[in-house]
Design a protein around this motif. Structure first.
Motif, short mmCIF file in Angstrom:
data_model
loop_
_atom_site.label_atom_id
_atom_site.label_comp_id
_atom_site.label_asym_id
_atom_site.label_seq_id
_atom_site.Cartn_x
_atom_site.Cartn_y
_atom_site.Cartn_z
N ALA A 40 6.72 1.07 1.22
CA ALA A 40 5.87 2.50 1.47
C ALA A 40 6.34 2.70 -0.26
N GLY A 41 7.10 2.11 -0.85
CA GLY A 41 7.53 1.82 -2.55
C GLY A 41 6.04 1.27 -2.75
N VAL A 42 6.34 -0.40 -2.12
CA VAL A 42 5.13 -0.54 -3.17
C VAL A 42 3.47 -0.12 -2.90
N LEU A 94 -0.65 2.74 -6.40
CA LEU A 94 -1.00 3.77 -6.83
C LEU A 94 -0.69 4.65 -7.84
N LEU A 95 0.96 5.40 -8.35
CA LEU A 95 1.41 5.27 -9.79
C LEU A 95 0.81 4.71 -10.79
N MET A 123 -2.53 10.05 -12.70
CA MET A 123 -2.08 11.69 -11.92
C MET A 123 -2.98 11.85 -10.58
N ALA A 124 -2.18 10.92 -9.71
CA ALA A 124 -2.84 10.90 -8.64
C ALA A 124 -2.24 12.28 -8.06
N ILE A 151 4.81 -3.82 -11.41
CA ILE A 151 5.18 -3.24 -12.79
C ILE A 151 4.88 -3.88 -13.94
N VAL A 152 5.19 -5.18 -14.12
CA VAL A 152 5.35 -6.22 -14.62
C VAL A 152 4.25 -6.46 -15.95
#
Length: 690
Positions: free
Chosen positions: A459-461, A466-467, A472-473, A526-527
């Motif tokens: 779920a985090g992935v 999306l984040l 702005m989702a 992230i990176v």
């Protein structure tokens, strides 16, 4: 005269070359991989320039070679050798194919000490930094090995003990990086390993240490061979088993700490390298004796690290070698190896026995109602405390006036910001607790939870993707992304665990592998997107109610309304599932449909909870256990009490995180991890003799 008929051993190509030939092949492969590796980089210097630079060509090629490419190459070799040898030692000591510096949390302990030193601005010499990493790794390994009886009581127990310890240490590291962002800038990517080197200092100082530890381990090779026959046999043959294990564990930790000091925690090299070597044919004389196994594992580790670095830069470009840690690739490879091992090895260790804590066998209905009443009272108090606590403490009269619409603009603003956070903590805590109760029943493993099955990180992935791509989702898009990630992770775990039936130990081990793979994917996202602004993602991945809006609570509320009645409807089937495999079959329970329905409901609850508050661990472990200790094992009673306790735990963790260092905040997920880890350790310690 009688004749003896012998079985002819097939003459394979590797058998023909022998052990020496295998070593020569490995060294030749390392030379070829090194030659390819040194030609890659971000500068315009190509393969021919490097070749001419080696033989006294242009000054630019020589500078690039000495300042960047050669240090990176030698760092990769040193780290691979150290981790490969350390993993081989730990697997032999524990007699467990899944033991490694990662599964024993050695790398996480070393990483925590290095990150803490950086947070407090300590600029330590390399040797002292390595010493800190050693003590951190040693403490982690000692804890995991103690909880799993040296790893010999079962693969599942070893992996669960290591995963819990790694999660706790990772939570502490994340907390340090969130609180000290300036001092730890760039450490998040380094936490998955980085081969970027400014000079040869690290390799020249720690290389001799790695070589000395490898030679010392090889000198103890014959005793390790005897230890593989069993502790009693080794003792009869004159081996001091306890002292040998202590010395070799220290050597393994020194090797892992040296690797972390040079390049950060590069995941699962210590797992993959020895496994690959052990897959070589046993018909080769002497190959699987430790004097050959250890150096071959070291060479395999170097090949894995360099090969992963080459693959990373070949697929994603030269700049990826700077931005993306090679540990991402090795972790994905390690996840595949873990899945293969889990499907091959069957574990029936003591963690399949439920009574890890003392449960109440038959509490009366009145006693159950009293527990529920006390839980509701405490939950109400926690909710009120959550409304009052924060960077500005309020009075109950302020809350009463706010409810009646009679507060001023300042107080109205504060309370309008707080009540969605309090509700988010309550709803997410209840959802995670109910999900954990169902997962433990299906797995018949009291140490399982949704996070262990890869659902939370899946779920985090989805949510982080999306984040990152659509900042702005909206909340429904975020919930959908988290749900999709959780479903994909759950589908992989379920399908890969299926092998003529669903084995609970296999389910847990494959879940941990998928969890590691999802964590690596999160790091890469992230990176690659913004490596210098990881605080937002770190806070979300650590579980935070910051900035919650009322509309963001709708998905988790709907999930509770839909999923909790389904799990409650299955309560008697879950009671039978928690007993054994045969009883529900005899009584006509459709095992697979019940398992699938319960796990699917758990996935929905977990995904919506993640979308509401981020990744919060240990709630699905602690709450069901505490509920069983209070009201017994029947799910009709465990489910409501676990929901109350889960909501209470997350609510108190959120309030504590908002107040303890106000105006700064500690994410709720870090607080629950720090609370849940000692409880998990206690559970393992209580059940270690079983």
């Amino acid at each position: 005269m009688s004749t003896l008929t012998s079985v002819e051993v097939p003459i394979t190509p590797l058998r023909r070359v022998g052990t020496a030939g295998v070593f020569l092949l490995a060294l030749a492969a390392l030379a070829v991989v090194s030659a390819v590796h040194i030609t890659q980089g971000t500068s315009s210097v190509g393969a021919m320039d490097v070749l001419s630079g080696i033989f006294g060509g242009s000054d630019e090629a020589v500078r690039v070679l000495l300042a960047s490419r050669l240090p990176r190459l030698l760092a990769g070799v040193a780290v691979g050798v150290a981790l490969g040898a350390a993993g081989s030692l730990l697997q032999s000591i524990a007699r467990n194919p899944m033991a490694s510096p990662d599964t024993l949390a050695v790398s996480n302990g070393a990483y925590l000490t290095v990150a803490t030193a950086a947070a407090f601005g300590l600029s330590l010499p390399l040797v002292l930094s390595g010493g800190l990493a050693f003590f951190g790794g040693l403490a982690a390994a000692a804890l995991v090995l103690a909880l799993s009886a040296g790893g010999r009581t079962g693969t599942t127990r070893l992996i669960l003990a290591g995963s819990a310890t790694a999660l706790a240490l990772g939570s502490l590291t994340n907390l340090v990086m969130i609180l000290f962002q300036e001092g730890t800038t760039g450490l998040y990517a380094w936490g998955s390993g980085s081969l970027v080197q400014s000079d040869l200092g690290a390799v020249t100082q720690l290389g001799p240490v790695i070589l000395a530890c490898l030679l010392a381990a090889m000198a103890a090779g014959p005793k390790l061979d005897i230890l593989g026959l069993g502790d009693d046999t080794a003792s009869v043959l004159g081996v001091n088993v306890r002292r040998l294990r202590l010395v070799l564990t220290l050597l393994a930790v020194v090797l892992a700490a040296a690797a972390v000091t040079i390049a950060g925690p590069i995941g699962f090299v210590g797992l993959c390298a020895p496994v690959i070597v052990r897959l070589l044919p046993r018909s080769i004389p002497g190959l699987h004796r430790h004097r050959s196994l250890l150096p071959l594992s070291a060479l395999a580790g170097a090949l894995i690290v360099l090969g992963s670095d080459i693959l990373l830069r070949a697929v994603l470009g030269a700049q990826a070698g700077v931005d993306v840690p090679p540990g991402v690739v090795t972790t994905l490879l390690g996840a595949v190896v873990m899945i293969w091992l889990a499907r091959r090895y069957r574990d029936a260790g003591p963690t399949r026995q439920p009574p890890a804590v003392r449960t109440v066998a038959g509490r009366s209905r009145a006693g159950f109602l009293i527990v529920v009443a006390i839980g509701l009272t405490l939950l109400t108090g926690a909710a009120v405390l959550g409304m009052l606590g924060g960077d500005t403490w309020l009075l109950t009269g302020d809350v009463a006036n706010w409810l009646q619409g009679r507060t001023g603009r300042a107080l109205t603003y504060v309370l309008d910001q707080r009540y969605p956070r309090v509700l988010a903590a309550l709803l997410a805590g209840a959802a995670l607790a109910v999900a954990g109760t169902a997962v433990q029943a299906v797995c018949r493993n009291p140490l399982a939870e949704p996070g262990v099955l890869g659902v939370t990180t899946g779920a985090g992935v989805g949510a982080i993707t999306l984040l990152t791509t659509v900042p702005m989702a909206g909340i429904w898009a975020m919930t959908g992304a988290a749900g999709a990630g959780a479903l994909v992770a759950f589908g992989l775990v379920y399908l890969l665990s299926w092998r003529g039936g669903l084995n609970s130990d296999r389910l847990v081990l494959i879940g941990v592998a998928v969890q590691s793979a999802c964590t690596a994917m999160t790091v890469m996202i992230i990176v690659k997107s913004d490596p210098w602004n990881t605080a937002k993602a770190l806070t979300w991945l650590s579980g935070s109610t910051y900035g919650r809006l009322p509309i963001q609570l709708i998905p988790v509320a709907l999930a509770l309304v839909v999923s909790v009645p389904l799990i409650a409807w299955l309560r008697r089937d879950l009671d039978l599932l928690a007993l054994n495999e045969d009883t529900p079959r005899v009584l006509g329970v459709p095992l697979e449909p019940v398992r699938l329905a319960a796990l699917a409901a758990s996935v929905v609850l977990t995904a919506t909870a993640v979308s509401a508050v981020g990744v919060v661990g240990f709630v699905g472990l602690v709450a069901p256990h505490a509920a069983r200790a209070l009201v017994g094992a029947k799910h009709a009673r465990v489910l409501p009490v676990a929901a109350l306790l889960g909501a209470l735990l997350v609510s108190l963790a959120d309030t504590l995180g908002r107040t303890v260092i106000a105006p700064a905040q500690v994410p709720a997920g870090l607080v629950t991890a720090l609370i849940g880890t000692p409880y998990f350790v206690w559970l393992l310690w209580r059940s270690r003799a079983r």
